[in-house]
Motif scaffolding. Structure first.
Motif, mmCIF file in Angstrom:
data_model
loop_
_atom_site.group_PDB
_atom_site.id
_atom_site.type_symbol
_atom_site.label_atom_id
_atom_site.label_comp_id
_atom_site.label_asym_id
_atom_site.label_seq_id
_atom_site.Cartn_x
_atom_site.Cartn_y
_atom_site.Cartn_z
ATOM 1 N N ASN A 106 17.334 -6.021 14.259
ATOM 2 C CA ASN A 106 16.050 -5.461 13.995
ATOM 3 C C ASN A 106 15.978 -4.343 13.434
ATOM 4 O OD1 ASN A 106 12.896 -5.050 14.254
ATOM 5 N ND2 ASN A 106 12.893 -4.541 17.013
ATOM 6 N N LYS A 107 15.212 -4.665 12.203
ATOM 7 C CA LYS A 107 14.983 -4.254 11.166
ATOM 8 C C LYS A 107 13.804 -3.036 11.312
ATOM 9 C CE LYS A 107 18.161 -6.176 8.425
ATOM 10 N NZ LYS A 107 18.242 -6.786 6.483
ATOM 11 N N GLY A 108 12.644 -3.187 12.508
ATOM 12 C CA GLY A 108 11.136 -2.232 12.152
ATOM 13 C C GLY A 108 10.804 -3.488 10.993
ATOM 14 N N GLN A 109 9.572 -2.637 11.180
ATOM 15 C CA GLN A 109 8.637 -3.331 10.041
ATOM 16 C C GLN A 109 8.156 -2.736 8.999
ATOM 17 O OE1 GLN A 109 4.569 -5.280 12.087
ATOM 18 N NE2 GLN A 109 5.222 -4.861 13.238
ATOM 19 N N ALA A 145 5.503 -1.249 6.145
ATOM 20 C CA ALA A 145 4.534 -2.558 6.096
ATOM 21 C C ALA A 145 3.476 -2.318 7.526
ATOM 22 C CB ALA A 145 5.236 -4.001 5.724
ATOM 23 N N LEU A 146 3.782 -1.501 8.922
ATOM 24 C CA LEU A 146 3.504 -1.671 10.240
ATOM 25 C C LEU A 146 2.103 -0.836 9.839
ATOM 26 C CD1 LEU A 146 4.101 -2.033 13.189
ATOM 27 C CD2 LEU A 146 4.594 0.521 12.555
ATOM 28 N N ARG A 168 -4.333 -8.252 3.411
ATOM 29 C CA ARG A 168 -3.149 -8.102 3.891
ATOM 30 C C ARG A 168 -2.018 -7.107 2.283
ATOM 31 N NH1 ARG A 168 -0.283 -7.337 8.337
ATOM 32 N NH2 ARG A 168 1.947 -7.544 8.048
ATOM 33 N N ASP A 191 11.947 -0.151 2.095
ATOM 34 C CA ASP A 191 12.179 -1.194 3.333
ATOM 35 C C ASP A 191 13.105 -0.664 3.870
ATOM 36 O OD1 ASP A 191 11.408 -2.703 0.804
ATOM 37 O OD2 ASP A 191 13.377 -3.330 0.052
ATOM 38 N N PRO A 223 13.556 1.285 7.510
ATOM 39 C CA PRO A 223 12.182 1.491 8.960
ATOM 40 C C PRO A 223 12.211 2.640 8.664
ATOM 41 C CG PRO A 223 14.927 1.292 9.194
ATOM 42 C CD PRO A 223 14.526 0.732 7.962
ATOM 43 N N PRO A 250 2.089 4.080 9.424
ATOM 44 C CA PRO A 250 3.695 3.126 9.547
ATOM 45 C C PRO A 250 4.066 3.350 10.090
ATOM 46 C CG PRO A 250 2.702 4.612 7.603
ATOM 47 C CD PRO A 250 2.003 4.132 8.546
ATOM 48 N N ASP A 301 8.233 2.948 13.048
ATOM 49 C CA ASP A 301 8.721 2.552 14.270
ATOM 50 C C ASP A 301 9.183 3.016 15.030
ATOM 51 O OD1 ASP A 301 9.080 -0.738 12.718
ATOM 52 O OD2 ASP A 301 10.243 0.488 10.920
#
Length: 571
Positions: free
Chosen positions: A7-10, A13-14, A22, A44, A46, A118, A120
């Protein structure tokens, strides 16, 4: 807990700002982020948010710029992008009328900024008394992966041959000054020697108690609660916290998975074993309440019966937090309590508490941390009292009180407010003796004073001069975690909403029994009803903003003094 390891997280972009497009929102956000010099490669990654709370009005946090760099270093090493953001900071002695009033505001600030921005995961940087509970409350409600790193305690100083540490020694020397045992020149010298480094109070006050509770709950890394603020290990702990925050993104664990009824029970056990701050009952109740976990005071009493006091620290004992750290810290305490703890509780590391405690400790100093088989006291340091004076409970730190006062009946000497106390406590004509009970009214959470740490009522000067060091004091106020004495606090319901405390009059008899966990006003019901009917209607005071919100929604002490609308909705 998720089993996913990729899992790299958003990241950035969160939670995109809503423009109705969007792709445009992400394009615009990255454009503005690049104005701060970030590359595409960094954007890019997290994102680890860092709730950052330095302030010119918070001496405890003055080393946070250096700690922040260590947290960021850890995040970067682990492959994340660290972004700090400010929230309200609560410097204990710099706030009026009291810091507790603003704890909920800081919790709201923390919650909303975690949710709105934003990130994570989030690192919570706190330390001073109300900052850690505020951050834990906010993080629990936001329920995004979070980890706490605390400021750490101050180191002690010297006054002649004595070690000094804020703030139990602050109170001890002030009591000497009031009793005319020392003069103005000496109290001035002491003033400059009580707090000489960064960090929180050097004793097991509220700040250190909450640091230990955060570690016990599993919200901070093992072994980090007691590291002194100026120790190099504090920076290493901050770096490790940054690394752990990135790991929380790859293997998400949320506060809701960590703060459970079982881990709260562990925290209550530790509070009792530490002889910790009475404030911690209010804070732990509030933190647990954010996740729908009730903490009745009867639960505290049940646990107190079987939880020994293990730690020899001021204000209960003789040592300081730097000694506790060197003696083995929380790792030693938890291992002594292991048979009493819920070991399956999850922590931010991904280990359970039981897995953590399987690792042996190299050294424990038994002069500071006792074994469970030979405790300093066989029962917990705190106890709740119930009775006609406190139907919903009151708190006594029995480990810091004169045991000869535990079973006592006395005559009430009543102060109707903090102003009344200040005006009359040192009046030579005040009708009071050492066997009387001092009673302070209208200092609870809904009062104008906002439940200050005023429960440590000063012993009247004429009695202090006689050598009296302790007497029974009762109020709906709080007491600093660094204070000591036979002090009954958090009487609930409070006086200003018509609780029984409001009905006490000079000369009434009050019976206190620690053995029976009781505190009773010995006045017949008919007389109490007459007094209740005659209670003056509280004068309406014009309130606005947060002050108005707080006054209308703050709950009583047994509810953690949180705001009712911040609790989770049922159904």
């Amino acid at each position: 807990m998720s089993d996913e390891t990729d899992n790299k997280g958003q990241g950035i972009a969160l939670g995109l700002t809503n423009y109705g497009d969007r792709d445009f929102a992400l394009y615009l956000r990255k454009s503005f982020a690049k104005s701060m010099g970030y590359s595409n490669e960094m954007l890019d990654r997290p994102v680890v948010g860092i709730a950052y709370t330095p302030s010119g009005f918070n001496n405890c946090h003055r080393h946070f710029p250096e700690m922040l760099e260590a947290v960021k270093r850890g995040v970067l090493v682990a492959g994340g992008l660290p972004l700090e953001f400010p929230t309200i900071s609560l410097g204990e002695v710099f706030l009026s009328p009291t810091s507790l009033k603003f704890r909920n505001l800081m919790a709201m600030d923390t919650e909303e900024m975690i949710r709105a921005q934003p990130m994570d995961s989030v690192v919570l940087m706190g330390g001073c008394d109300k900052t850690v509970p505020a951050q834990l409350m906010g993080a629990a409600s936001a329920n995004r992966p979070a980890i706490q790193i605390v400021a750490g305690p101050m180191m002690t100083s010297r006054h002649g041959e004595e070690r000094l540490g804020a703030c139990t020694d602050c109170r001890r020397f002030w009591a000497k000054y009031r009793a005319e045992e020392i003069d103005g020149e000496e109290i001035d010298r002491v003033e400059g020697r009580l707090a000489t480094t960064a960090g929180t109070c050097a004793v097991m006050g509220t700040a250190s108690t909450m640091a230990c509770i955060a570690e016990t709950l599993g919200m901070s890394l093992p072994g980090t609660a007691a590291i002194p603020a100026v120790h190099a290990d504090r920076l290493r702990a901050a770096e490790a916290t940054g690394i752990a925050a990135v790991d929380l993104i790859r293997r998400p664990i949320t506060p809701k998975e960590i703060i459970t009824r079982e881990s709260v029970e562990n925290a209550l056990r530790v509070l009792l074993a530490l002889g910790g701050s009475t404030n911690a009952i209010i804070h732990l109740t509030a933190v647990a309440g954010r996740l729908g976990i009730d903490v009745p005071l009867t639960w505290l009493n049940e646990l107190s019966e079987t939880t020994p006091v293990l730690v020899n620290l001021k204000p209960v004992g003789a040592n300081y937090m730097e000694d506790f750290f060197a003696a083995g810290g929380m790792g030693a305490v938890l291992r002594e309590l292991k048979p009493l703890l819920n070991l399956d509780c999850m922590t931010v590391t991904g280990q359970t508490l039981g897995e953590r405690l399987e690792e042996p400790l190299p050294y424990v100093d038994r002069k500071v941390i006792a074994s469970a088989s030979e405790p300093y006291e066989p029962q917990g340091g705190l106890v709740a009292l119930f009775g006609s004076l406190a139907p919903r409970g009151a708190i006594l730190k029995r480990s810091a009180a004169d045991h000869t006062l535990f079973e006592k009946e006395g005559r009430a000497v009543v102060f109707s407010s903090l102003e009344d106390l200040a005006a009359r406590v040192d009046d030579p004509d005040l009708d009071i003796g050492p066997d009387d009970f001092m009673v302070l009214q209208n200092a609870g959470p809904r009062s104008q004073s906002g439940m200050p740490e005023a429960g440590y009522l000063p012993i009247p000067r004429k009695i202090a001069r006689q050598g009296v060091k302790d007497m029974v004091r009762i109020s709906d106020a709080r007491m600093s975690g660094t204070a000591f004495g036979m002090i009954v606090l958090h009487v609930s319901p409070e006086a200003c909403i018509g609780g029984p405390l409001a009905l006490v009059r000079n000369g009434d008899r009050i019976r206190l029994s620690v053995k029976n966990r009781s505190i009773d006003l010995l006045v017949d019901e008919a007389e109490l009803e007459r007094r209740r009917a005659a209670l003056a209607v509280e004068e309406k005071v014009e309130r606005r903003g947060y002050d108005k919100l707080y006054a209308e929604h703050v709950m009583q002490a047994d509810g953690g003094c949180d705001m009712d609308f911040l609790l989770p909705t049922q159904g």
